[in-house]
Design an enzyme around this catalytic site. Structure first.
Site, mmCIF file in Angstrom:
data_model
loop_
_atom_site.group_PDB
_atom_site.id
_atom_site.type_symbol
_atom_site.label_atom_id
_atom_site.label_comp_id
_atom_site.label_asym_id
_atom_site.label_seq_id
_atom_site.Cartn_x
_atom_site.Cartn_y
_atom_site.Cartn_z
ATOM 1 N N ASP A 82 0.869 -1.365 0.292
ATOM 2 C CA ASP A 82 0.333 -0.410 -0.156
ATOM 3 C C ASP A 82 1.205 1.508 0.015
ATOM 4 O O ASP A 82 1.824 1.087 0.817
ATOM 5 C CB ASP A 82 -0.909 -0.311 1.112
ATOM 6 C CG ASP A 82 -1.763 0.331 1.667
ATOM 7 O OD1 ASP A 82 -2.606 1.275 0.380
ATOM 8 O OD2 ASP A 82 -2.541 1.065 2.287
ATOM 9 N N HIS A 83 0.848 2.161 -0.443
ATOM 10 C CA HIS A 83 1.668 3.600 -0.770
ATOM 11 C C HIS A 83 2.944 3.071 -0.914
ATOM 12 O O HIS A 83 3.801 4.035 -0.005
ATOM 13 C CB HIS A 83 0.908 3.737 0.374
ATOM 14 C CG HIS A 83 -0.719 4.935 -0.076
ATOM 15 N ND1 HIS A 83 -0.575 6.013 -0.976
ATOM 16 C CD2 HIS A 83 -1.621 4.093 0.842
ATOM 17 C CE1 HIS A 83 -2.494 6.383 -0.943
ATOM 18 N NE2 HIS A 83 -2.255 5.213 0.300
ATOM 19 N N LYS A 184 -12.908 12.852 8.132
ATOM 20 C CA LYS A 184 -12.911 13.290 6.487
ATOM 21 C C LYS A 184 -13.214 14.003 6.146
ATOM 22 O O LYS A 184 -12.796 15.292 4.258
ATOM 23 C CB LYS A 184 -13.119 11.822 5.365
ATOM 24 C CG LYS A 184 -12.617 10.379 5.984
ATOM 25 C CD LYS A 184 -12.937 9.534 5.277
ATOM 26 C CE LYS A 184 -12.380 8.007 5.585
ATOM 27 N NZ LYS A 184 -11.232 8.051 5.810
ATOM 28 N N ARG A 260 -9.165 -0.625 12.702
ATOM 29 C CA ARG A 260 -8.495 0.041 13.753
ATOM 30 C C ARG A 260 -9.528 0.078 14.880
ATOM 31 O O ARG A 260 -9.580 0.143 15.931
ATOM 32 C CB ARG A 260 -7.603 1.995 13.634
ATOM 33 C CG ARG A 260 -6.339 1.049 12.314
ATOM 34 C CD ARG A 260 -6.071 2.072 12.112
ATOM 35 N NE ARG A 260 -4.634 1.972 10.922
ATOM 36 C CZ ARG A 260 -3.826 3.565 10.969
ATOM 37 N NH1 ARG A 260 -3.975 3.717 11.544
ATOM 38 N NH2 ARG A 260 -2.993 2.814 9.995
HETATM 39 P P1 13P Z 1 -8.979 4.808 5.935
HETATM 40 O O1 13P Z 1 -8.120 6.048 6.436
HETATM 41 O O2 13P Z 1 -10.250 5.185 5.234
HETATM 42 O O3 13P Z 1 -9.432 3.437 6.249
HETATM 43 O O4 13P Z 1 -8.783 4.505 4.469
HETATM 44 C C1 13P Z 1 -7.062 3.545 3.795
HETATM 45 C C2 13P Z 1 -6.848 3.615 2.746
HETATM 46 O O5 13P Z 1 -7.183 4.402 1.706
HETATM 47 C C3 13P Z 1 -4.927 2.492 2.592
HETATM 48 O O6 13P Z 1 -4.480 2.548 1.510
HETATM 49 O O1 G3H Z 2 -3.787 4.342 3.355
HETATM 50 C C1 G3H Z 2 -3.019 4.974 4.647
HETATM 51 C C2 G3H Z 2 -3.093 3.108 5.701
HETATM 52 O O2 G3H Z 2 -4.172 3.418 6.634
HETATM 53 C C3 G3H Z 2 -1.703 2.573 6.133
HETATM 54 O O3 G3H Z 2 -1.534 3.708 7.485
HETATM 55 O O4 G3H Z 2 0.574 4.092 7.158
HETATM 56 O O5 G3H Z 2 -0.273 4.404 9.088
HETATM 57 O O6 G3H Z 2 0.438 2.520 8.459
HETATM 58 P P1 G3H Z 2 0.210 3.663 8.257
HETATM 59 ZN ZN ZN Z 3 -4.639 4.674 0.883
#
Ligand code: 13P
Ligand code: G3H
Ligand code: ZN
Length: 309
Positions: A82-83, A184, A260
């Site tokens: 992710d990211h 948000k 969470r």
């Molecule tokens: P939320 O913070 O809305 O759960 O989004 C999570 C997310 O986009 C992880 O990449």
């Molecule tokens: O998009 C972000 C996700 O919620 C992950 O969050 O970087 O705190 O693990 P984190």
């Molecule tokens: Zn995200």
């Protein structure tokens, strides 16, 4: 039972009436809780790992825990970064056995985002791994004061079409008004559905991804507040809006904050009601069950994905 890519699950979900949940994982209980829910609901599943999660758990633990969950339950899982912020972390995850990576070049100018995404796509595809990219910026709550100002950061439909064409990316995260975390919107929740429909019409074969899709359900915020620790002003995307987005090309829905909140609310409840308790299993166990309930709810009631595996 195996680690799989998102290719087939996206092909099935594209232009259907359901979407795939992508849930963030950080430890064993979260992984077990999510996988159990997907097993009960017979739903396709993406588990995603952020750079922060890799740092917290240390990379090998999360990969091995996901492998263990697959062996234990027989549920197929796509393991997704992710990211990913640069080529190096994407390459590391491909080399570590992830089946999907996100390169998030959304903070860069258009041409630089294309260059970086293409570099990751070339490497990942050579190794049988699929790639998600992002175009447009997810706004923070402070940007929500004026929708006009905020929408300037939303994904431009023509750029999205050019971006997918030039990078060969497998799926695209777009900005239509969501943001990460529990805060948000300051005013009324707002998503730009017209923009989503335009992007989907231009890219009918590209699975679109919605980040920041947690709904920050009142029940869980209230429970967190009730047992100590205020989360004032928390506000998420109403689940009805996510359901609507799924009808217009959103194939992957990212959820972290709602997990969470569910887990923490339950742990707070157990500890508040049992102040003498100090066995971690006595609160992590209920925390894990709370994750399962939340993921089942998302899969069944919001994503319409029960029985689609
Ligand atoms: P939320 O913070 O809305 O759960 O989004 C999570 C997310 O986009 C992880 O990449
Ligand atoms: O998009 C972000 C996700 O919620 C992950 O969050 O970087 O705190 O693990 P984190
Ligand atoms: Zn995200």
């Amino acid at each position: 039972m195996a680690l799989i890519t998102t290719k087939e699950m996206f092909e099935k979900a594209l232009n259907s009436d359901y979407a795939i949940g992508a849930f963030n994982v950080n430890n064993m209980e979260i992984i077990q809780g999510i996988v159990e829910a997907a097993q009960i609901e017979q739903a396709p599943l993406i588990l995603q790992v952020s750079a922060g999660a890799r740092k917290y758990a240390r990379p090998v633990y999360l990969t091995k825990l996901v492998e263990a969950a697959i062996a234990d339950t027989g549920v197929d899982v796509a393991l997704h970064l992710d990211h990913g912020e640069d080529f190096e972390i994407c390459k590391k995850c491909v080399d570590d056995g992830f089946t999907s990576v996100m390169i998030d070049g959304s903070k860069y100018p258009f041409e630089e985002n294309i260059r970086l995404t293409k570099e990751v796509v070339d490497y990942a595809h050579d190794h049988g791994v699929v790639v998600e990219a992002e175009l447009g910026k997810l706004a923070g709550v402070e940007d929500n004061i004026k929708v006009d100002a905020r929408s300037a950061t939303f994904t431009d439909p023509d750029e999205a079409a050019e971006f997918v064409e030039r990078t060969g990316v497998d799926s695209l995260a777009i900005a239509i008004g969501t943001s990460h975390g529990a805060y948000k919107f300051k005013g009324e929740p707002y998503l730009d559905f017209d923009r989503l429909k335009t992007i989907h019409a231009l890219l009918p074969h590209t699975p679109l991804v919605l980040h920041g899709a947690s709904s920050v359900l009142k029940e869980f915020v209230d429970r967190c507040n009730q047992y100590g620790g205020e989360i004032p002003g928390a506000q998420g995307v109403p689940e009805e809006m996510i359901r609507e987005a799924v009808k217009h090309g959103i194939c992957k829905v990212n959820i972290d904050t709602d997990l969470r909140l569910a887990m923490t609310a339950e742990i707070r409840r157990v500890l508040a009601e049992n102040p003498g308790e100090f066995d971690p299993r006595k609160y992590l166990g209920p925390g894990r069950e709370a994750i399962t309930r939340m993921v089942q709810h998302k899969i069944r009631d919001m994503l319409n994905a029960s029985g689609t595996r």
